[in-house]
Write an enzyme that holds these catalytic residues in place. Sequence first.
Site, short mmCIF file in Angstrom:
data_model
loop_
_atom_site.label_atom_id
_atom_site.label_comp_id
_atom_site.label_asym_id
_atom_site.label_seq_id
_atom_site.Cartn_x
_atom_site.Cartn_y
_atom_site.Cartn_z
N ARG A 1 0.83 -1.20 0.11
CA ARG A 1 -0.05 0.01 -0.10
C ARG A 1 1.04 1.30 0.02
NH1 ARG A 1 -5.25 -1.18 1.15
NH2 ARG A 1 -5.66 0.81 1.84
N TRP A 45 2.73 6.08 1.63
CA TRP A 45 2.91 6.40 0.46
C TRP A 45 2.63 7.99 0.25
CZ3 TRP A 45 0.04 8.80 -3.90
CH2 TRP A 45 0.72 8.71 -4.91
N ASN A 103 -4.58 6.88 6.93
CA ASN A 103 -4.84 6.40 5.52
C ASN A 103 -5.77 7.13 4.79
OD1 ASN A 103 -5.94 3.32 3.76
ND2 ASN A 103 -4.68 5.32 3.01
N GLU A 159 -1.46 -2.92 -21.99
CA GLU A 159 -1.05 -3.62 -20.92
C GLU A 159 0.33 -3.83 -20.81
OE1 GLU A 159 -2.12 -3.72 -17.76
OE2 GLU A 159 -1.21 -5.70 -16.90
N LYS A 200 3.07 -2.49 -18.07
CA LYS A 200 3.95 -3.47 -17.16
C LYS A 200 5.25 -3.08 -17.34
CE LYS A 200 1.31 -5.84 -15.05
NZ LYS A 200 0.66 -4.80 -14.81
N LYS A 218 -0.30 0.05 -4.73
CA LYS A 218 -1.16 -0.68 -5.17
C LYS A 218 -2.50 -0.35 -5.22
CE LYS A 218 -2.20 -5.56 -5.99
NZ LYS A 218 -1.77 -5.70 -7.35
#
Length: 613
Positions: free
Chosen positions: A27, A75, A101, A485, A489, A608
């Site tokens: 996270r 983050w 958060n 995609e 990546k 993420k």
Amino acid sequence: MCGIVGYLGKQQAAPILLDGLSKLEYRGYDSAGICVFAENRFCVEKTKGRLSALSELTEVGTTLPGTMGIGHTRWATHGAPSQINSHPHVSTNGKICVVHNGIIENYQSLKSYLMEQGKTFVSETDTEVAANLLELYYEEEGDLLQAAFRARETLVGSYALGILCIDQPDSILAMKKESPLIFGFGEGENFIASDAPAILKYTRKVVYLNNGDMVRFTKDSAVFYNALGEECVREPELITWEMTAAEKGGYPHFMLKEIHEQPKALRDTLHPRMKDGQVCLEGLTLTEDYLRNIRRIYIVACGSAYYVGCVGKYILEKTCRIPVEPVLASEFRYCEPVLGDDTLVIIISQSGETADTLAALRESRSLGARTLAIVNVVGSAISKEADDVIYTWAGPEIAVATTKAYSTQLSVLYLIALYMGKLLGTWVGEAYEQMYRALTQLPEAMEQMLTCDCLKHIEDHAEALCRKHDVFFIGRNTDSATCLEGSLKLKEIAYVHSEAYAAGELKHGPISLIEQDTLVIALATMEALFEKTLSNMEEVKARGAHVLAVTTEETAGKLKKAADRVILVPRTHPLLQPSLSVIPLQIFSYYVALKRGCDVDKPRNLAKSVTVE
Ligand code: G6P
């Protein structure tokens, strides 16, 4: 974005907090901190960098006494990653300590107000405002719960907050709005966390808090309050998946493990819903009449989930003959979408908590559209708020770059395509049966691609090509969507600049960037369009490009000199081909990242779960 954890029990808190945070690093991982309550004071340790730095600083938590505490992995949103900006944050008079958060949107005006009231600030964070606001209200009310109720009225934005109060050595308070928070019931110990893996080692009995909920707990009890401030009952749910699902299980990286888990994830997602030639979407409240009246479908998502939508456009338009528009969730709200009761909005999200996606879901509902969410996390905000939910049974995905969630999301779109196509009469008979049959076999086909030999072959290409700095992905039809995609990546985990283009579009501009040895990855897995893509490969080859072709055995023979390298993928039903074509692109990026020395599971600057807009 950011993970929080809290523990109150009989054991030393700090090692448990660190262990919990280690499961939440996906996270955010630019700094970390913990606070334990011991000898009537807050002991705070925090540091910039990975959790391992904090663990080292505290000797895996052993240097911190106390059986109650809160922890945070960050983050950064407000203020750069630094020791000062790391959580936990302690209020001016040292009465309150918080981990947070989310984002306090009105933090600037609150900060000015709190400064006028004599509160001081040391960090640049919005979180310190929450700590000082709670302290001010606590000083005024003389009661922490009342202070928290008031703070809830004042704070605008999103938060999951873990709160310690210096006068309350036996209890922790936690509150939630938008950002995820679960409460875990233990034996003589209780927990809070942003996500289940953080506490699964200790308990499976959890409550997914609702928006506006608050919980005050001791080691033996918990009292819940709803958004109106009333005491309420929250029934616990049992987590059924195993802890090993959130561990590396012998793989060097979560990403590689999750790549390998794709056939199983697909089986779990597809097979229970495919029986005797029928697709059964259990619990779907969408009526046949509604489906027959749909005039337009939007697919709304972020990141890779959006790219699933880009593939989905081709699939659903072909099978259902309804216009489908994939839209980025961050744009959706601001483009005045034309929505009504003849519009279906399909929301795709692994985490079920992405802020933009959640906002788009709410916007769609308020404008009268039906919403159908494809979500991986049970109990997440999106799963709770959508009209209908279809879960992807991918299990916990830990690597920041998605693989198995992407694949299962796509597989759910196939199910929807078959289900709706049959119902509408647009995809019936042989067309339906062939696709249905191929879909049942898709997990096996994927398995064939994950043998050691296949991986080694792709690793060799990655070894040879890992120093390329500009890469173009080209393809047509669903291949072009898969390219998006593949390119993402490579950017996100290997930090290689890359672009994805519809193959026919290259000559309208980007071809001017092709130089000697520029890497072009050409997806040519659509048999019907193979010759067209081949021409585009030849065009770039003629300009010096180094071409890596991804195609099927059936067409590889026609490549001749158009490609320098070839990766073969098994052939399946044309509409399902994207599920197989993406696999080598995932593996290629994985190995390129590895060869470039990148942190595959935790790429720089990313998180993420993106709970900020
Ligand atoms: C982040 C992740 C991506 C994911 C996207 C959307 O950017 O790194 O893997 O596709 O968020 O997240 P969601 O949880 O809504 O699928």
